[in-house]
Scaffold this active site. Structure first.
Site, PDB file in Angstrom:
ATOM      1  N   GLU A 182       6.557  92.976 -20.460  1.00 58.68           N
ATOM      2  CA  GLU A 182       6.595  91.659 -19.828  1.00 58.68           C
ATOM      3  C   GLU A 182       8.014  91.187 -19.486  1.00 58.68           C
ATOM      4  O   GLU A 182       8.336  90.026 -19.666  1.00 58.68           O
ATOM      5  CB  GLU A 182       5.922  90.620 -20.750  1.00 58.68           C
ATOM      6  CG  GLU A 182       4.462  90.935 -21.005  1.00 58.68           C
ATOM      7  CD  GLU A 182       3.782  89.907 -21.900  1.00 58.68           C
ATOM      8  OE1 GLU A 182       2.678  89.480 -21.535  1.00 58.68           O
ATOM      9  OE2 GLU A 182       4.352  89.539 -22.952  1.00 58.68           O
ATOM     10  N   ASP A 227      12.074  87.772 -30.515  1.00 57.21           N
ATOM     11  CA  ASP A 227      11.339  87.377 -29.314  1.00 57.21           C
ATOM     12  C   ASP A 227      12.034  86.153 -28.729  1.00 57.21           C
ATOM     13  O   ASP A 227      13.053  85.702 -29.246  1.00 57.21           O
ATOM     14  CB  ASP A 227       9.853  87.108 -29.623  1.00 57.21           C
ATOM     15  CG  ASP A 227       8.966  87.482 -28.437  1.00 57.21           C
ATOM     16  OD1 ASP A 227       9.222  86.965 -27.331  1.00 57.21           O
ATOM     17  OD2 ASP A 227       8.049  88.293 -28.601  1.00 57.21           O
ATOM     18  N   PHE A 254      -5.274  90.749 -32.692  1.00 57.94           N
ATOM     19  CA  PHE A 254      -5.879  89.955 -33.766  1.00 57.94           C
ATOM     20  C   PHE A 254      -5.487  88.481 -33.700  1.00 57.94           C
ATOM     21  O   PHE A 254      -5.682  87.744 -34.663  1.00 57.94           O
ATOM     22  CB  PHE A 254      -5.540  90.573 -35.120  1.00 57.94           C
ATOM     23  CG  PHE A 254      -6.364  91.786 -35.461  1.00 57.94           C
ATOM     24  CD1 PHE A 254      -7.265  92.325 -34.546  1.00 57.94           C
ATOM     25  CD2 PHE A 254      -6.258  92.395 -36.702  1.00 57.94           C
ATOM     26  CE1 PHE A 254      -8.034  93.440 -34.860  1.00 57.94           C
ATOM     27  CE2 PHE A 254      -7.029  93.505 -37.032  1.00 57.94           C
ATOM     28  CZ  PHE A 254      -7.912  94.030 -36.111  1.00 57.94           C
ATOM     29  N   HIS A 266      11.763  89.095 -23.268  1.00 58.65           N
ATOM     30  CA  HIS A 266      11.491  88.441 -24.558  1.00 58.65           C
ATOM     31  C   HIS A 266      12.809  88.248 -25.328  1.00 58.65           C
ATOM     32  O   HIS A 266      12.886  88.517 -26.527  1.00 58.65           O
ATOM     33  CB  HIS A 266      10.491  89.259 -25.380  1.00 58.65           C
ATOM     34  CG  HIS A 266       9.078  89.188 -24.849  1.00 58.65           C
ATOM     35  ND1 HIS A 266       8.256  88.111 -25.053  1.00 58.65           N
ATOM     36  CD2 HIS A 266       8.367  90.068 -24.104  1.00 58.65           C
ATOM     37  CE1 HIS A 266       7.080  88.327 -24.465  1.00 58.65           C
ATOM     38  NE2 HIS A 266       7.127  89.503 -23.871  1.00 58.65           N
TER      39      HIS A 266
END
Ligand code: ACM
Length: 752
Positions: A319, A195, A412, A256
């Site tokens: 994204e 990332d 989560f 990313h």
């Protein structure tokens, strides 16, 4: 393909077995497909019980070893059967696909039958759960009643995503996670290895990916990093395979990508300050679309394919901010030469090119649902749906396999409850019941979207679900485990259990045993579902107290004498009234067992006038986070540092104190940075301003922020004098979002 056969076979089995007995409850999570009570003698599990495997059967031996490890000192040893009770592992076909098993308890034998290693392992796990059911003794021999379980999963993909890029977890921790995933019959781990903030996978051809990309220096000045060697990865992949878990590696592209671009700048564009690499959010850094970058990425994927046998390889796709493509002349020229209308079409072309590489190497592409944008996604590419289910269902209709990984329910990194004991996470509460309610086969649609029923063929393309453990706000392995458990149990049941058998009340009844298992295994499951929230309001010399838990499971028992509540303590029914100064201690009990930890709250006058930030209410709900930091966590909306204390009792109060911390504003917000609410300061360092009744009400107190020091929670105090019960609004002022001033606590000071 096999996946669809599984769900069809499981569905057929449900229809066949839909008798009242089929729905009988055993204390097993996920709930099995069919449970039929037997008659006569069952089986005893104790150290004399033989555990028998077919000679030379490595898979059965592993399943037997797992069972003996789980049962610990209660178990027998793998041996040949004698006259006594025995657990027998046997090979045989069981309807329901490659993960199906049958478990028969009869005549002093527990027999686990399956065609596959996976089935034998899952049969062993179910047997261990029966032996650790709530009605079984905690130690010593276990007598199991006669029954037959025939079990198979509803969905082929029952997964979790672990983000090892934002924060690194050790190989030992990942093995521990694979262990508990197998105990939930979860079979897929998407491993988010790259990332903006870090590249964690050793690539032999490009060593700088880890030597440079694997390490960052955050805005707090602290270096941070780590990576997995290829030898470690091979060992983890093999460890997972022994537990029927496929590791799906995720190598993010085209966005990313900052960590890789920092290591090899030619594959991207200039523009991001390395000092910002520890920020959270979405960076503008994107890979180039030229042939040299394609060669770079496919060389990496070549090593990835060699390391990971997974049929599908995740390439991210989410994204991707396209401003750098838009601004670059060479990229624009390439786009036009390819006849592509815009950057979205360019991304679709890029994804197709990578997908073709994977197909040529015997693999298939999986990516987040943005890979559908721009059209033309090959039908054999699989979609990870994180936006609304309407897009997922459109993909299913177009013939794509889809894994439901929907935000926010399956994210989560959201908190599990609003209790102050929740350590970190995003502000939204995604409770255990919310996760359980999520049915991947019938996903909730966004408001206003009409439900159009799927055909059976379309429905078969929903191959399962996945909950994502993003770790921006989970710096430690302990955080990850707590955020995953017990919600992973709900994911497991949503993925495994046949739709007609899904039932929250029934699931809830199986939680006490599950929490006991977590404790016995040394797993730190979050107790937000069962922990008691103790709320109180002063009424003269008394306090009116309400005790409640999120689920309402079992009974809440409490004490007022400082002792720990036990199974014989008073049950809380409705409101209780205690004298001012009392300490109330409470816990959830079910079937005589304590299910939760003990919550404790002291109702002294001073304690009633003290609130941590988690007990205040952010004025807005834009990007609310329980932020990590020295002296934290700090509960705040990073877009507007403003908190409300509703109905504060101000009688006798002479001053207000607040604990304030200053932390770097390490969020990449793009244009949204301009929408951060800034209140004009009266002094250069800004103030914490306290207002009466509302955030536009009269100013009651002003606490200058000049003395707030980094790395601590600095107490500030100002006089305040007003009587009665009022809402208080506390908001900071400042000219820039960075640094961020956050509240740790607030105290109303009284003369005595
Ligand atoms: C995602 O949350 N960006 C998949």
């Amino acid at each position: 393909m096999t996946r669809r056969v599984i769900s069809r076979a499981a569905a057929a089995l449900v229809a066949l077995l839909a008798t009242p007995l089929a729905a009988a409850t055993v204390d097993v999570i996920p709930r099995p497909l069919s449970v039929v009570a037997g008659s006569g003698t069952g089986v005893r599990i104790d150290p004399a019980t033989a555990i028998v495997v077919p000679t030379g059967d490595a898979g059965a031996t592993r399943a037997a070893r797992e069972l003996t490890t789980l049962l610990g000192t209660r178990a027998g040893k793998a041996t040949v059967a004698g006259q006594g009770d025995a657990v027998v592992f046997a090979r045989g076909d069981v309807t329901g696909g490659p993960e199906a098993y049958r478990l028969t308890l009869a005549n002093h034998r527990a027999t686990v039958t399956a065609a596959t290693d996976a089935g034998l392992l899952y049969g062993a796990v179910t047997l261990w759960q029966l032996a650790t059911a709530a009605d079984q003794p905690a130690t010593g021999p276990v007598d199991l009643a006669p029954l037959t379980i025939v079990d198979a999963p509803r969905f082929a993909w029952r997964g979790l995503l672990l983000d090892s890029a934002r924060h690194y977890q050790s190989p030992a921790f990942i093995r521990r996670m694979l262990d508990w995933m197998a105990l939930h019959k979860l079979n897929t781990l998407q491993w988010h290895l790259t990332d903006d903030q870090g590249w964690r996978l050793e690539i032999k051809h490009y060593p700088r990916l880890t030597s440079v990309g694997g390490f960052r220096v955050g805005r707090d000045g602290k270096p941070y990093g780590g990576f997995y060697t290829q030898a470690e990865v091979r060992a983890i992949v093999a460890y997972a395979a022994e537990r029927n878990i496929t590791i799906v590696p995720e190598i993010e592209m085209p966005g990313h990508a900052l960590a890789a671009i920092r290591a090899y700048p030619k594959v991207g564009f200039a523009g991001v300050d390395a000092a910002a690499q520890g920020d959270w959010g979405v960076f503008p850094s994107i890979y180039r679309t030229d042939d040299a970058t394609y060669a770079f990425l496919t060389t990496i994927l070549g090593e990835v394919v060699d390391l990971f046998p997974s049929k599908v390889i995740a390439i991210g796709g989410d994204e991707a901010v396209k401003t750098q493509w838009h601004a670059d002349a060479a990229t624009q020229a390439q786009m036009h030469a390819l006849g592509l209308a815009d950057e979205t079409a360019l991304q679709a072309w890029f994804v197709r090119r990578i997908g073709t590489y994977l197909n040529d190497h015997g693999r298939q592409l999986i990516g987040w649902d943005e890979i559908l944008d721009g059209g033309g996604l090959p039908v054999n590419d699989t979609v990870l749906s994180w936006h609304g289910a309407d897009g997922a269902l459109a993909a299913v209709r177009a013939g794509h396999d889809v894994v439901m990984a929907t935000a926010p329910t399956l994210y989560f990194d959201n908190r599990q409850s609003s209790l102050p004991s929740e350590s970190i996470g995003r502000g939204s509460v995604i409770a255990l019941v919310d996760v359980y309610a999520y049915d991947p086969g019938d996903p909730p649609l966004p408001k206003g979207v009409a439900k159009v029923p799927l055909t059976d063929a379309e429905r078969a393309h929903i191959i399962g679900l996945q909950a994502n453990i993003w770790t921006e706000h989970m710096a430690t392995e302990a955080n990850v485990e707590r955020m995953a458990l017990p919600r992973a149990a709900a994911v497991a049941e949503s993925g495994w259990t046949a739709a007609p058998l899904r039932d929250w009340t029934n699931f809830e009844s199986r939680l006490p045993a599950q929490f006991a298992r977590y404790r016995a295994l040394g797993l730190d499951a979050d107790e937000g579902a069962v922990e008691v929230a103790i709320r109180g309001r002063r009424d003269g010399d008394s306090v009116r107290v309400r005790l409640a838990s999120q689920t309402g499971l079992g009974d809440i028992r409490y004490t007022t004498d400082g002792s720990d509540p036990g199974p014989a303590s008073t049950v809380a029914a409705g409101q209780i009234v205690v004298p001012l100064g009392t300490t109330v201690r409470a816990a959830t009990f079910a079937g005589g067992l304590r299910v939760s930890g003990v919550a404790s709250r002291s109702f002294t006058q001073a304690a009633l006038r003290y609130r941590v930030s988690q007990k205040l209410r952010p004025c807005t709900d834009r990007v609310v986070i329980n932020l990590v930091g020295p002296g934290g966590p700090f509960f705040a909306d990073i877009m507007d540092t403003c908190w409300l204390w509703p109905a504060a009792d101000l009688d006798g109060v002479t001053a207000i104190s607040a604990g304030v911390a200053v932390i770097p504003f390490n969020f990449q917000l793009g244009d949204d940075l301009k929408t951060v609410t800034l209140r004009p300061p009266a002094t250069p360092a800004g103030e914490l301003v306290v207002r009466l009744d509302s955030c536009t009400g009269p100013i009651l107190a002003t606490l200058p922020l000049a003395s707030v020091r980094a790395g601590e929670v600095t107490p500030l105090t100002a006089p305040l004098s007003v009587s009665g019960t009022h809402d208080l609004c506390l908001a900071t002022t400042g000219r820039t979002p960075d640094p961020l001033h956050v509240l740790g606590w607030v105290r109303l000071e009284a003369a005595k």
